[in-house]
Design an enzyme around this catalytic site. Structure first.
Site, mmCIF file in Angstrom:
data_model
loop_
_atom_site.group_PDB
_atom_site.id
_atom_site.type_symbol
_atom_site.label_atom_id
_atom_site.label_comp_id
_atom_site.label_asym_id
_atom_site.label_seq_id
_atom_site.Cartn_x
_atom_site.Cartn_y
_atom_site.Cartn_z
ATOM 1 N N CYS A 48 9.497 3.747 -1.720
ATOM 2 C CA CYS A 48 9.069 3.503 -0.530
ATOM 3 C C CYS A 48 7.980 4.462 -0.039
ATOM 4 O O CYS A 48 8.436 5.389 0.251
ATOM 5 C CB CYS A 48 9.628 2.974 0.595
ATOM 6 S SG CYS A 48 8.813 2.424 2.052
ATOM 7 N N CYS A 50 6.118 4.451 2.587
ATOM 8 C CA CYS A 50 6.310 4.646 4.135
ATOM 9 C C CYS A 50 7.193 5.710 4.538
ATOM 10 O O CYS A 50 6.819 6.274 5.491
ATOM 11 C CB CYS A 50 6.641 3.068 4.807
ATOM 12 S SG CYS A 50 5.861 1.768 4.354
#
Lengths: 143, 90
Positions: A48, A50
């Site tokens: 991920c 993010c």
């Protein structure tokens, strides 16, 4: 479902090139965790962007400081499933979180940085938190 | 380096605390938020007073170490949302 190894390899290398030992099997995790003396940091890597996109450079930056853990390793959540599950079995009271960073002293968990303490922050902030943990728990290097 | 999703809102990928107008408070990783409500992944729902903990006591606890997911996906309709906060800022 694991991502293509082609995609993931640079994310592995971002840590291994900083001296982080990657643990790909439960046996490797056991060997790392069963060495209790001193300080050890375990990074749960993740695809991920993010959060992991900030976690990895933050870890790298922290490891460039004067003080660092005796041993540093990583497991890759979502990729090396058995190794990650085994790593999490050593901190059963901590909810699974990736990316995350666990810090042990003499085999005991003394600090945990869950995903939500990484999200939305930059690498400098992550590194600053880890550097504080190193300052508190890691020995001053011999000059 | 990592996977990013530029077409999502600013809370995409962020773990949020969604307080509702009812007794429930929800923690989860935001996928997106639009006029319909908020869409969460890996969420936990706590009811006020459950396990002897108020909503705020529950939030303080999960802010320290995280939470155990009870739902892979959850959607909270906009009319039921009282507030949305980033867990990392609590």
């Amino acid at each position: 479902m694991p991502y293509s190894e082609l995609l993931v390899r640079p994310m592995r290398e971002e840590l291994t090139s900083a001296g982080v030992k990657e643990l790909r099997t439960p046996e490797e995790v056991d060997a790392f965790m069963n060495e209790k003396s001193g300080t050890a940091m375990l990074v749960v890597n993740s695809v991920c962007g993010c959060a992991a996109g900030m976690a990895r450079p933050g870890v790298r930056q922290a490891l460039e400081g004067d003080r660092r853990p005796d041993r540093v390793a990583s497991v890759f959540a979502g990729q090396d499933l058995e190794a990650t599950a085994r790593a999490r079995s050593y901190i059963p009271d901590i909810p699974p979180s990736s990316p995350s960073v666990a810090f042990f002293k003499d085999g005991e968990l003394v600090y945990f940085m869950p995903r939500h303490r990484i999200e939305g922050r930059d690498a400098n902030s992550v590194a600053r938190d880890l550097t504080q943990v190193f300052a508190e728990h890691c020995a001053v290097p011999a000059s | 380096m990592g996977t990013f999703h530029q077409n999502k809102g600013e809370l995409h990928g962020i773990t949020v605390v969604v307080d509702t107008t009812g007794p429930e408070i929800v923690v989860g990783r935001c996928d997106d938020m639009d006029e319909r409500g908020i869409f969460l992944h890996e969420a936990d729902v706590h009811r006020d007073g459950e396990g002897g903990r108020s909503k705020e006591e529950y939030v303080r606890r999960v802010a320290q170490l995280g939470f155990w997911k009870k739902h892979d996906h959850l959607m909270i309709p906009r009319e039921k949302i009282a507030s949305v906060r980033r867990l990392g800022e609590i």
